[in-house]
Every structure is written in C-alpha cells, then in structure tokens.
Design a protein around this motif. Structure first.
Motif, PDB file in Angstrom:
ATOM      1  N   HIS A 142      34.829  35.651  43.310  1.00  8.36           N
ATOM      2  CA  HIS A 142      35.815  34.579  43.471  1.00  8.36           C
ATOM      3  C   HIS A 142      37.187  35.044  42.991  1.00  8.36           C
ATOM      4  O   HIS A 142      37.307  36.078  42.322  1.00  8.36           O
ATOM      5  N   THR A 143      38.187  34.252  43.312  1.00 10.61           N
ATOM      6  CA  THR A 143      39.499  34.422  42.709  1.00 10.61           C
ATOM      7  C   THR A 143      39.752  33.193  41.839  1.00 10.61           C
ATOM      8  O   THR A 143      39.034  32.187  41.952  1.00 10.61           O
ATOM      9  N   ASP A 144      40.812  33.288  41.016  1.00  8.74           N
ATOM     10  CA  ASP A 144      41.140  32.155  40.150  1.00  8.74           C
ATOM     11  C   ASP A 144      41.425  30.889  40.942  1.00  8.74           C
ATOM     12  O   ASP A 144      41.232  29.790  40.439  1.00  8.74           O
ATOM     13  N   LEU A 199      35.089  36.627  37.438  1.00 11.46           N
ATOM     14  CA  LEU A 199      35.517  36.419  38.830  1.00 11.46           C
ATOM     15  C   LEU A 199      34.997  37.535  39.732  1.00 11.46           C
ATOM     16  O   LEU A 199      34.519  37.276  40.845  1.00 11.46           O
TER      17      LEU A 199
END
Ligand code: GLY
Ligand code: MN
Ligand code: MN
Length: 444
Positions: free
Chosen positions: A209-211, A204
């Motif tokens: 990105h995030t989850d 990530l």
C-alpha cells in the motif's frame, strides 16, 4: 463449520452480491417512497486557495455497488426492475492517469455511459431525478440533480450493510492477508530498531500500500506514544530505546477495509505479561462472538476481564465488578470494544435498528461504536486494550480509588504506553470466523 463459512466462493459472487444490493435497494426505495436511486461517487476536493487535491475517497454507498474506488464524478442510476446505469467519468487528461476503460466482472451488469466532463452527467441524470433518492455530498450537485439523502432510505441501507455478502467477505479476507504481511514487516522493523516512520514504511511495503490508499492513517506508536489512542505522528527520529510498538494498521481491497492492531515488547517481564494477558482475553472475547449476543454485553464483559488482568498483574487491587462500577477500568480501557467494519473502517449503523432508531450505549461508555445484537454476516472488530494515559491516571490518583493502584508498577508500565490487540471477527450461524487470526496463521 457454519453454513456461511463453508459456502464455496462462487464465480458469480459479484453477481450474487449485486442482486442483494438491488433487492435491498428495492425495499429501501419502497419504504422511503421513492421511485429510483441516484448515487454520486463524489467529487475531488481541493485544498483551500490551492490547486492540490486531497486524496479522493469514494462515497461508500457508491462502492457498495461496484469496486470503483478512485472514480470521482461518476454516478449510478438505478430504477427497480431495470439494469443499473453507470455514468463513468473518463476525462481526456494528460496531467493525470485517467480511469482506464471499464473492466472487471461487474461491467456486464451495468448500462455504461462514458462522460468526459463532469457536467455531462446532468443530461443523463436530470431526466431521472423526479422522485429520486439522490445520495451524495452537496458538492456533487448538478443542474437538476441535487442530493437529498433521505434519512429513511439511508437508515435502511445502512442497517443492511452490516450483513456482508459472500463477495464482501472474500474482499475482507483479502484485506486481512495484505495487512498481516505489513504487520510482520513492521514487527521486524521494530526489532531492527527503526523509527516510527521507518516502521510505517516497512508496513506499507509489506502490505503493498501507499500512505494514501490505506483505509485509515496508520497508528505507529513507539514507547509512551502507545498511550495516545489515535497517535497521529510518525517520528523520523530513532528513539534511544525500543521498549514497545503499538501498531494499528489495515489494508483495503476493492473498497473493503481491514483494521488490525498488534503490540510488541522488548522482553521486559511486566510488559510481556501484560501483552500476553490482553492477548488471551482478546482471543477469548473473539471466540464468544455469536448470533444473538448483544455487543454491549460483550463490551461490559471485556471490562470485567480486563479488570481481572489489572488485578492479577497487581496493577489495581480491586474487584473487577467494582472497577467497572466506579469507572476505574475505564481509566485503563477508555474506548469501546470495537465496531462494525466493511466499506468503512468504522462502518455505518453500529447504533441503530432497522428503522434508524438509536440503540443506546451503556451509561458511562460514551465511545462504544456498536450497540447492535450480533447476527450472521456481521463483521466486527474485537479490540481490547490497557493503556497508561497520563491525563486519566492523574484523575485516578486524585480520586477516591488512588490507594487501590500500585503506582510504582504503573510508573514502570507507563514507559511502554499501552497494549491493544485487534482482530476482525465474522459472526456466523455457528462458531465465529476470526478473519485476522486465520490470515496470520496462513502467513506462518
Ligand atoms: N484503527 C481505528 C480503530 O481501531 O478503530
Ligand atoms: Mn478498530
Ligand atoms: Mn484499529
């Protein structure tokens, strides 16, 4: 180099994209007998008996018009020949960060009406709802504006969405670039001995990105976990050994997804041979993507090629054609070769023609997600794999072909779970463009 591929990316690519969306919509409305299109972005959904929302995911038919992926309770109203109206929900909220003022190259193309309460959209949209195709989920309904999701219209729009515009291809290339950075970081975290959770965190961070904003839940599988096709957990425990990592993870740019899988080993000769052989077949299959090729044929060709791998690595002693015929190859490769991708990871309309008529899967291949003939502008995944799945192997062992299998070898490789290699490939009017390999090459 093909025409599509060599086209310089125009600064007006968004305007060109919107013109295509409009003309596709004009044709779909005419075909379905409607005067106008209304599209809901969707509403925020709450957990049952709770005030916590699920992550919001916009209606893909809304995202097709403009790059607003976080904007719930917004709408597009489009009448052929007129400038589209964007009903833009911008609450006065101090609990959350509200959407900022509309900004971006798309702004000048819409007649924008700001609302601060979702219900205010009804006053704008209800007068437009007569003989309108209204696309959205039932919970998006407003007084006088009830989604009807006409099948003919949706089938037509979905069919067309397979053909990516230059604007969309640019977004998809960007989504590759982010994901390959994540994949490089994940490989390093695997080699450094991280847990699945730590490898996911490295991915990530690498991909930025995030989850909650990756296009699908990352599959981060160590060792035997690689045998579960959509392994959904990310263990925080560091295993005693790091034999293998199967990571299937993508990225998203302005609503467009990438979907990439890589498999890494620990130097074991048998598993290295398996990874290299699948990788070689994957690259070959990707290189054969051509306009006019029936994707189902490519899927069956994949079975034959993976069957050859099973035979040459002395895992199964059987003719590949016979493996396909008897279902033996499906024990080791139980999913489809791939699927269309774009605004959705498993993009719409992999199975139907321009009229929404189903194009059947080959008998015995229930999980193939693409049965169309390839054409310029389509982007599909090519994702062969070979796995050691206990429940499927048990069936093989109990059946008539058990003696063709080298069970000692299977037992050894089972500790590695499986191998999948997945790229996105753009079908052009000439040689294919492998979006994923190009992004990895740029990285190095
Ligand atoms: N990541 C899901 C798939 O490859 O289809
Ligand atoms: Mn995929
Ligand atoms: Mn995948």
């Amino acid at each position: 180099m093909s025409l599509l591929r060599s086209q310089a990316y125009s600064p007006d690519a968004y305007a060109d994209h919107l013109a295509i969306v409009r003309s596709r919509t004009d044709a779909a409305l005419a075909k379905a007998g409607f005067d106008r299109l209304l599209v809901a972005s969707g509403v925020e959904k709450m957990r049952f008996l709770d005030d916590m929302p699920y992550p919001f995911k916009a209606n893909p038919q809304f995202k097709a018009w403009l790059p607003l992926t976080r904007h719930h309770d917004s709408w597009i109203a489009y009448t052929p020949g007129e400038r589209p109206v964007l009903v833009y929900y911008q609450p006065d909220d101090y609990w959350h960060v509200p959407p900022s003022a509309p900004a971006g190259q798309w702004v000048g193309h819409f007649d924008i009406r700001i609302i601060t309460e979702p219900a205010q959209a009804a006053a704008i949209l209800a007068p437009l709802a007569a003989n309108a195709a209204i696309i959205g989920e039932a919970d998006a309904a407003l007084p006088g504006v009830v989604p009807n999701n006409p099948k003919i219209l949706l089938d037509t729009l979905h069919f067309q969405r397979a053909f990516k515009t230059p604007y969309e291809l640019d977004k998809m290339r960007q989504a590759q670039r982010l994901a390959v950075r994540g994949h490089a970081a994940a490989r390093d975290a695997f080699r450094a001995g991280g847990s699945e959770a730590a490898i996911n965190a490295a991915y990530l961070a690498g991909a930025g990105h995030t989850d909650s904003d990756v296009p699908y839940n990352n599959i981060v599988a160590l060792n035997e976990n690689g045998a579960t096709l959509h392994y959904q957990y990310k263990s925080t425990q560091v295993p005693a050994q790091h034999r293998s990592l199967l990571i299937d993870a993508g990225a998203e740019v302005d609503g467009y997804a990438s979907d990439i899988t890589r498999t890494w080993g620990n130097g074991d000769a048998a598993f290295t041979d398996l990874v290299n052989a699948v990788d070689q077949e994957q690259q070959h299959l990707a290189s054969t993507v051509r306009a006019g090729l029936d994707y189902r044929e490519l899927h069956l060709e994949c079975h034959l090629r993976l069957g050859s791998v099973l035979r040459s690595l002395e895992i199964v002693d059987m003719d590949p054609g016979q493996m396909l015929e008897t279902g033996v190859s499906s024990v080791f490769f139980p999913h489809g070769l791939g699927h269309p991708i774009g605004l959705q990871v498993h993009d719409v309309s992999g199975f139907s023609d321009a009229d929404g008529v189903l194009i059947p899967r080959p008998a015995g291949h229930p999980f193939l997600r693409m049965t169309r003939t390839l054409a310029p502008g389509m982007v599909v995944t090519i994702e062969p794999g070979l796995y050691f799945i206990p429940t499927l192997l048990a069936g093989l062992r109990a059946g008539p072909h058990a003696e063709a299998v080298d069970w000692k070898r299977v037992e050894h490789l089972s500790k590695y779970g499986g191998v999948r290699i997945e790229d996105e490939v753009h079908c052009t009017d000439g040689a294919p463009e492998n979006l994923t390999r190009d992004a990895f090459a740029e990285l190095n």
